[in-house]
Design a protein around this motif. Sequence first.
Motif, PDB file in Angstrom:
ATOM      1  N   GLY A  68      15.491 -18.161   9.518  1.00 23.77           N
ATOM      2  CA  GLY A  68      15.087 -16.791  10.196  1.00 23.77           C
ATOM      3  C   GLY A  68      14.365 -16.035   9.289  1.00 23.77           C
ATOM      4  N   VAL A  69      14.102 -14.603   9.750  1.00 22.66           N
ATOM      5  CA  VAL A  69      13.493 -13.711   9.188  1.00 22.66           C
ATOM      6  C   VAL A  69      14.433 -12.450   8.478  1.00 22.66           C
ATOM      7  CG1 VAL A  69      11.707 -11.730   9.330  1.00 22.66           C
ATOM      8  CG2 VAL A  69      11.199 -14.117  10.395  1.00 22.66           C
ATOM      9  N   ALA A  70      14.367 -12.245   7.078  1.00 24.48           N
ATOM     10  CA  ALA A  70      15.217 -11.179   6.639  1.00 24.48           C
ATOM     11  C   ALA A  70      14.874  -9.868   6.836  1.00 24.48           C
ATOM     12  CB  ALA A  70      15.399 -11.384   5.196  1.00 24.48           C
ATOM     13  N   HIS A  71      13.423  -9.778   6.839  1.00 20.76           N
ATOM     14  CA  HIS A  71      12.547  -8.655   7.137  1.00 20.76           C
ATOM     15  C   HIS A  71      11.039  -8.789   7.141  1.00 20.76           C
ATOM     16  CE1 HIS A  71      12.954  -7.735   2.799  1.00 20.76           C
ATOM     17  NE2 HIS A  71      11.857  -6.941   2.991  1.00 20.76           N
ATOM     18  N   PHE A  72      10.076  -8.058   7.604  1.00 18.50           N
ATOM     19  CA  PHE A  72       8.666  -8.080   7.091  1.00 18.50           C
ATOM     20  C   PHE A  72       8.504  -6.344   6.864  1.00 18.50           C
ATOM     21  CE2 PHE A  72       9.394  -7.543  11.880  1.00 18.50           C
ATOM     22  CZ  PHE A  72       8.710  -6.487  12.208  1.00 18.50           C
ATOM     23  N   ALA A  73       7.395  -6.180   6.384  1.00 19.44           N
ATOM     24  CA  ALA A  73       7.155  -5.036   5.470  1.00 19.44           C
ATOM     25  C   ALA A  73       5.646  -4.561   5.562  1.00 19.44           C
ATOM     26  CB  ALA A  73       7.290  -5.373   4.099  1.00 19.44           C
ATOM     27  N   PHE A  74       5.676  -3.095   5.664  1.00 16.13           N
ATOM     28  CA  PHE A  74       4.269  -2.568   5.847  1.00 16.13           C
ATOM     29  C   PHE A  74       3.834  -1.956   4.563  1.00 16.13           C
ATOM     30  CE2 PHE A  74       5.315  -2.752  10.336  1.00 16.13           C
ATOM     31  CZ  PHE A  74       4.132  -3.687  10.736  1.00 16.13           C
ATOM     32  N   LYS A  75       2.763  -2.053   3.947  1.00 16.74           N
ATOM     33  CA  LYS A  75       2.469  -1.097   2.827  1.00 16.74           C
ATOM     34  C   LYS A  75       1.764   0.091   3.193  1.00 16.74           C
ATOM     35  CE  LYS A  75      -0.471  -0.768  -1.372  1.00 16.74           C
ATOM     36  NZ  LYS A  75      -1.491  -1.519  -2.211  1.00 16.74           N
ATOM     37  N   VAL A  76       2.481   1.256   2.486  1.00 18.84           N
ATOM     38  CA  VAL A  76       1.910   2.662   2.812  1.00 18.84           C
ATOM     39  C   VAL A  76       0.873   3.148   1.618  1.00 18.84           C
ATOM     40  CG1 VAL A  76       3.877   3.293   4.227  1.00 18.84           C
ATOM     41  CG2 VAL A  76       3.714   3.793   1.915  1.00 18.84           C
ATOM     42  N   GLU A  77       0.105   4.295   1.997  1.00 16.77           N
ATOM     43  CA  GLU A  77      -0.663   4.670   0.999  1.00 16.77           C
ATOM     44  C   GLU A  77      -0.117   5.149  -0.319  1.00 16.77           C
ATOM     45  OE1 GLU A  77      -4.955   7.279   0.780  1.00 16.77           O
ATOM     46  OE2 GLU A  77      -3.404   7.462   2.265  1.00 16.77           O
ATOM     47  N   SER A  78       1.035   6.048  -0.324  1.00 18.69           N
ATOM     48  CA  SER A  78       1.520   6.530  -1.238  1.00 18.69           C
ATOM     49  C   SER A  78       3.289   6.816  -1.227  1.00 18.69           C
ATOM     50  CB  SER A  78       1.080   8.023  -1.401  1.00 18.69           C
ATOM     51  OG  SER A  78       1.605   8.795  -0.424  1.00 18.69           O
ATOM     52  N   GLU A  79       3.440   6.935  -2.388  1.00 21.15           N
ATOM     53  CA  GLU A  79       5.086   7.308  -2.263  1.00 21.15           C
ATOM     54  C   GLU A  79       5.678   8.337  -1.607  1.00 21.15           C
ATOM     55  OE1 GLU A  79       7.532   6.038  -4.219  1.00 21.15           O
ATOM     56  OE2 GLU A  79       6.080   4.393  -4.998  1.00 21.15           O
ATOM     57  N   GLN A  80       4.700   9.508  -1.328  1.00 25.85           N
ATOM     58  CA  GLN A  80       4.903  10.606  -0.444  1.00 25.85           C
ATOM     59  C   GLN A  80       5.052   9.992   0.976  1.00 25.85           C
ATOM     60  OE1 GLN A  80       2.356  10.635  -2.877  1.00 25.85           O
ATOM     61  NE2 GLN A  80       3.884  11.940  -4.134  1.00 25.85           N
ATOM     62  N   ASP A  81       4.342   9.194   1.224  1.00 27.80           N
ATOM     63  CA  ASP A  81       4.510   8.533   2.679  1.00 27.80           C
ATOM     64  C   ASP A  81       5.862   8.018   2.927  1.00 27.80           C
ATOM     65  OD1 ASP A  81       1.672   8.905   3.330  1.00 27.80           O
ATOM     66  OD2 ASP A  81       1.210   7.177   2.227  1.00 27.80           O
ATOM     67  N   LEU A  82       6.518   7.313   1.936  1.00 25.38           N
ATOM     68  CA  LEU A  82       7.851   6.800   2.001  1.00 25.38           C
ATOM     69  C   LEU A  82       8.702   7.836   2.200  1.00 25.38           C
ATOM     70  CD1 LEU A  82       8.059   4.215  -1.101  1.00 25.38           C
ATOM     71  CD2 LEU A  82       7.421   3.968   1.382  1.00 25.38           C
ATOM     72  N   ASP A  83       8.702   9.052   1.675  1.00 28.91           N
ATOM     73  CA  ASP A  83       9.576  10.241   1.838  1.00 28.91           C
ATOM     74  C   ASP A  83       9.460  10.690   3.320  1.00 28.91           C
ATOM     75  OD1 ASP A  83      10.633  10.021  -0.761  1.00 28.91           O
ATOM     76  OD2 ASP A  83       8.808  11.270  -1.353  1.00 28.91           O
ATOM     77  N   ALA A  84       8.188  10.888   3.954  1.00 35.48           N
ATOM     78  CA  ALA A  84       7.828  11.297   5.011  1.00 35.48           C
ATOM     79  C   ALA A  84       8.397  10.068   6.117  1.00 35.48           C
ATOM     80  CB  ALA A  84       6.286  11.331   5.384  1.00 35.48           C
ATOM     81  N   PHE A 123       9.023  -0.482   4.030  1.00 40.79           N
ATOM     82  CA  PHE A 123       7.920   0.251   3.900  1.00 40.79           C
ATOM     83  C   PHE A 123       7.738   0.235   2.216  1.00 40.79           C
ATOM     84  CE2 PHE A 123       8.925   1.325   7.950  1.00 40.79           C
ATOM     85  CZ  PHE A 123       7.912   1.121   8.873  1.00 40.79           C
ATOM     86  N   TYR A 124       6.653   0.043   1.658  1.00 38.72           N
ATOM     87  CA  TYR A 124       6.650   0.197   0.039  1.00 38.72           C
ATOM     88  C   TYR A 124       5.165   0.786  -0.202  1.00 38.72           C
ATOM     89  CZ  TYR A 124       3.357  -4.053   0.269  1.00 38.72           C
ATOM     90  OH  TYR A 124       2.452  -4.939   0.414  1.00 38.72           O
ATOM     91  N   ALA A 125       4.959   1.148  -1.245  1.00 39.42           N
ATOM     92  CA  ALA A 125       3.876   1.789  -1.783  1.00 39.42           C
ATOM     93  C   ALA A 125       3.078   0.804  -2.945  1.00 39.42           C
ATOM     94  CB  ALA A 125       3.764   3.192  -2.167  1.00 39.42           C
ATOM     95  N   LYS A 126       4.137   0.284  -3.572  1.00 41.53           N
ATOM     96  CA  LYS A 126       3.438  -0.461  -4.929  1.00 41.53           C
ATOM     97  C   LYS A 126       4.057  -1.860  -4.984  1.00 41.53           C
ATOM     98  CE  LYS A 126       2.863   3.924  -7.522  1.00 41.53           C
ATOM     99  NZ  LYS A 126       3.380   4.555  -8.821  1.00 41.53           N
ATOM    100  N   LEU A 127       3.159  -2.872  -5.167  1.00 46.44           N
ATOM    101  CA  LEU A 127       3.686  -4.281  -5.707  1.00 46.44           C
ATOM    102  C   LEU A 127       2.792  -4.468  -7.069  1.00 46.44           C
ATOM    103  CD1 LEU A 127       3.767  -6.565  -2.642  1.00 46.44           C
ATOM    104  CD2 LEU A 127       5.689  -5.802  -4.104  1.00 46.44           C
TER     105      LEU A 127
END
Length: 333
Positions: A68-84, A123-127
């Motif tokens: 199955g699929v545990a999850h899928f992820a989108f990259k956001v531009e910044s850490e502030q986007d994660l808080d939003a 949702f993540y900003a950094k890898l």
Amino acid sequence: MTPPALPFNIQKLGYIEYQVTDLERSRDFYVDIIGLFETARDSERVYLRAIEDREHHCIVLKRAPRAGVAHFAFKVESEQDLDALEAHFRKLERPMRWIAAGERRAQGRTLLVQDPLGFPVAFYAKLEPVEWFLQKYHLHRHGCPTRLDHVNVLTPDAQKGYEWYCNGLGFRPAEITEGDPPESRIWASWLFRKSTVHDIAVMTGDGPAVHHAGLSLMEPMGVIRACDALAGAGYADSIERGPARHGISNALFVYVRDPDGNRFELYTGDYLTTDRNAPPVRWRLDDARRQTLWGPPPPRRWFEESMAVSSIETGEEIAKQPALMRAIPTYVS
């Protein structure tokens, strides 16, 4: 369609985490046969990347008792986007939790959410950055995947899914399938943040479930080389559909099942969507060319089988709800 102004910026689909029952067997399949690269591993996960990736991984294989699929992820531009995004989902009263920086290999702070459609989405900003393999031609093999291009999901109400991703997350439509007037209901949509046809496709079906993830290839012969590699290694039966060409997206493709039955697509030849205000290409529901511009129709199981998703709170598989409507598929019996 112009999305509403939102206080966060999703850049692209970042990675998908597949559940597999035999980690070593799955690693060998994706690396030795499909041509991805192992970046790292531990006792529970193998992290893979493609030749265009400058980040640590685009596919994660997770040891699990079922596929199955545990999850899928989108990259956001910044850490502030994660808080939003946290504030955005909190208003919707959706289940969510933070994955702390360093808790997952090479990954910064990550927000994991059960979205309004029931999908586990991160949702993540950094890898962590990694060596770019684009011009390491001596390492390229078989189909030579270049990146994770898209994920295709099934939900009982694809009109609702379209509205959520466009209005709730700021995606734009490249192509849609809709019923005839007067209803003109959306049955499926191909939605993007990066400038290609889609980062996510939302289709009508029993769900929530994931139909497939799509890996982009460098050029059309990559599809043939991938099929040759699969057949030569004894995996010819893993080729589920294709090679053929889609009407939607115009892409040349082949669909493949991994040793656990998880589905992915090898995909090349779509087009750019740099004009972000262009109206979507519209397909009638009864136009079979949308599925297959040329080539045989899909097999029955391509319509009837999908990958389960799980609750981020309990880890239990989420029961699929039946689709609100049923199309009459064109398939090979």
